[in-house]
Enzyme design. Structure first.
Site, PDB file in Angstrom:
ATOM      1  N   SER A 137       4.615 -17.984 147.159  1.00 50.73           N
ATOM      2  CA  SER A 137       4.611 -16.740 147.338  1.00 50.73           C
ATOM      3  C   SER A 137       3.475 -16.206 146.642  1.00 50.73           C
ATOM      4  CB  SER A 137       5.821 -16.094 146.650  1.00 50.73           C
ATOM      5  OG  SER A 137       5.777 -14.655 146.226  1.00 50.73           O
ATOM      6  N   TYR A 154      10.799 -15.836 138.991  1.00 50.20           N
ATOM      7  CA  TYR A 154      10.306 -16.196 140.506  1.00 50.20           C
ATOM      8  C   TYR A 154       8.812 -16.381 140.363  1.00 50.20           C
ATOM      9  CZ  TYR A 154       9.751 -15.617 145.550  1.00 50.20           C
ATOM     10  OH  TYR A 154       9.434 -16.003 147.005  1.00 50.20           O
TER      11      TYR A 154
END
Length: 230
Positions: A137, A154
């Protein structure tokens, strides 16, 4: 475009993983749809065309991953594509300075160690010309998130996954296996939430790395086939 061989997609019962699995199977690639909950995997596979096989797979469980490796070895003799897609905790509700470290540990267990565990177990099965794709990501990019807070578990876990990609690429180069990290972009999924781009666009970004030619790059980080800053 890859149209033959055997592929494994982890976390493929929904979202980007499901779409990647669907597209690979539709091409004729024997696709193993990995899902922690096998019943949800069966539901996800309903209506797919082509050779898709659902397997219960928990990337945090060594026994589960080893069982998949043994099944692949016995039934297929090897593997051509591994897409490490399983991921958790887009934790936009917390900050790094006040993070719930239980959430952080869970994120690392799946997003980093789970992908690493799966790679270690399945890399010996990857045939020459194979592809290993880590779904990362832009949230883990230093270049794209410098100065930005939010989603610490994350983001940090995805940054670690990027480094794992570089290390695996170096190790597997001699076996002619390409290893790359891919950011699918902000996609409208259960994790990404509403407002993102279509799932098909995120899946296409992942398939770019699956479809690279044998002389293609390894150890890269891309979105839509274009470099993402580390």
């Amino acid at each position: 475009m890859r149209t033959t061989g055997v592929a494994v997609v982890t976390g493929a019962n929904r979202g980007i993983g499901r779409e990647v699995a669907r597209l690979l199977a539709a091409r004729g690639v024997t696709t193993v749809l990995g899902s922690r909950d096998e019943a949800r995997g069966q539901e996800a596979a309903r209506g797919m065309t082509g050779p898709v096989v659902v397997r219960g797979l928990d990337v945090t469980d060594q026994g589960s991953v080893d069982a998949l490796a043994a099944w692949l070895r016995a039934g297929h003799g090897g593997l051509d594509v591994l897409v490490n897609n399983a991921g958790v905790h887009y934790d936009t509700w917390q900050s790094a300075a006040e993070a719930d470290l239980g959430v952080v540990e869970e994120a690392f267990a799946v997003n980093v160690v789970g992908a690493w565990r799966t790679a270690v177990a399945l890399a010996p099965l990857l045939r020459p010309g194979g592809r290993l794709v880590n779904v990362s990501s832009g949230a883990g990019s230093f270049g794209e998130t410098a100065g930005a807070g939010g989603a610490p578990a994350y983001s940090v876990s995805k940054a670690a996954l990027d480094m794992l990609t570089v290390k695996l690429a170096a190790d597997l180069r001699r076996r002619r296996v390409l290893v790359n990290a891919v950011c699918p972009g902000w996609v409208a999924t259960d994790m990404g939430g509403a407002g993102g781009r279509p799932v098909a666009d995120g899946a296409a970004s992942v398939l770019y790395a699956v479809d690279l030619p044998d002389d293609g790059p390894s150890g890269t980080f891309t979105r839509d086939g274009r470099p993402v800053p580390w």
